[in-house]
Design an enzyme around this catalytic site. Sequence first.
Site, PDB file in Angstrom:
ATOM      1  CE  LYS A 190     104.080  22.157 -14.335  1.00 25.41           C
ATOM      2  NZ  LYS A 190     105.160  22.130 -13.749  1.00 25.41           N
ATOM      3  CE  LYS A 216     111.864  23.770 -16.024  1.00 27.45           C
ATOM      4  NZ  LYS A 216     112.270  24.009 -14.030  1.00 27.45           N
ATOM      5  NE  ARG A 269     104.550  28.643  -8.872  1.00 33.18           N
ATOM      6  CZ  ARG A 269     105.305  28.267  -7.540  1.00 33.18           C
ATOM      7  NH1 ARG A 269     105.075  29.313  -6.578  1.00 33.18           N
ATOM      8  NH2 ARG A 269     105.567  27.659  -7.521  1.00 33.18           N
TER       9      ARG A 269
END
Length: 506
Positions: free
Chosen positions: A270, A282, A356
Amino acid sequence: MSSSPDLELLGAEPGADALSDADALVVGVRPGEGASDPVLVGPTSVLGELADELPGLVALLGGSGKAEETTQVPTRGAIGAPVVLAVGLGKEPAGEDTAGETPDLAEQVRRAAGAAARALHGKAAHVVTTLSGVDLAAAIEGTLLGDYEFTAYKKAPESAPTELTRVALVGDGGQATLTRATTVARYVAAARDLVNTPPNDLYPDAFAQRARTLAEAAGVSVEVLDEHALAEAGYGGVLGVGGGSSRPPRLVRLTYAPAHPVKKVALVGKGITFDTGGISIKPAANMDHMTSDMSGAAGVVAATCLAAELGLDVEVVATVPMAENMPSGTAYRPGDVLRMYGGTTVEVLNTDAEGRLVLGDAIARACEDSPDYLLETSTLTGAQLVALGSRTPGVMGTDAFRDRVATLAVAAGDGGWAMPLPEELRADLDSRVADLANVTNHRFGGMLVGGIFLREFVADDVPWVHLDIAGPSFNTGGPHGYTPKGGTGVPVRTIVAVLDDIARHG
């Protein structure tokens, strides 16, 4: 990183003359039984008559031999070096039935050597160490990695500090061991450098070019897909995540192909060069730590180049997606549906579960190469820290390969713990409008759910492993052992240990 010191092998039992121009001698000690003095570990010939007195002097100065404790003992002319640095290895390694409560001998030596290097940093130019007589490779790795410092963005001091320029190693082991351990440490440091580089300078294209430079120097072939090539090939996950940034995404493919490979291994890492969380932004606190969200990619790039330099008899094809997850008018949104590489559709419920998505694309592409094994690594979930703490990666995937990787990870020094992928959690990723959703509607088993999501993109016949390194790849606390603050280089040594094991045993 500061320049690496020259290394010299002195043999198993050098005399005291080996210390004639040394600034310090490093020796290992363990706790004595009961109230007795610490016990010396390793060769003692360079100490001469001081060997008998040293344990008592260490105790007198408060040293006990506990792990990573350092005690400086002035020698007052008794030997050539003015100082002996006694560093604790801790208790003798425990048996296999204690579930890893005590590190094995090699890791004890690595940590002790690293602690010694940190204690002498800026104070000694020429060091002699007897830890190398306990485990040569571990002493080299620990010393070089403990001496690591990232100074690229700091002003040069008015007076240059003392740099470690020479390390003399007491013990046998041969030039091949020295060369290999030095090379391993160099690529772990290269991964650290990438992770520590701030995101204004390490954006996707810059990261891709640095990967190209490293790879070409190691004789590894490189292909870089820009945003246009990604769109043409249908990399919906990478493009979706990277769409909010003014600095478009990339996908890097590295190939190391020896003449007679035993197996082919696909690596995926990643490479989120910075993660704001996107529209699902965030919290501000500690968002700066997200400069490390490309640690998996850094590890894969470094490990592929390291495998080439070591000449391992295994073909390695690395697929490394790189993107910056930003909020903007072009950012992907919660509620969007992305069509991934290979056709699977994913409903985005949270844009902060972006890793992901880029990995799904990369894994699907990697499986088209028909690998014998696939190993993917990423700073995927904060849940990894909740489950396993800041130093232990979670290892998930095909049972046999998972357990093999976890064992090798511990032996390599990176740590690792095998985790399940419970089948009942898969239904929680069902989507109302797409093939699957990128998150569940609850907070339970978050690390495991991440692995289950990735499993959807792995070809059925490929043994695979997912390493979640969210905590272990970036040290937000104080330095320890050979691990500095910031980028740690995890999991370079694990990946190479796995590749080496496959090359030897298939």
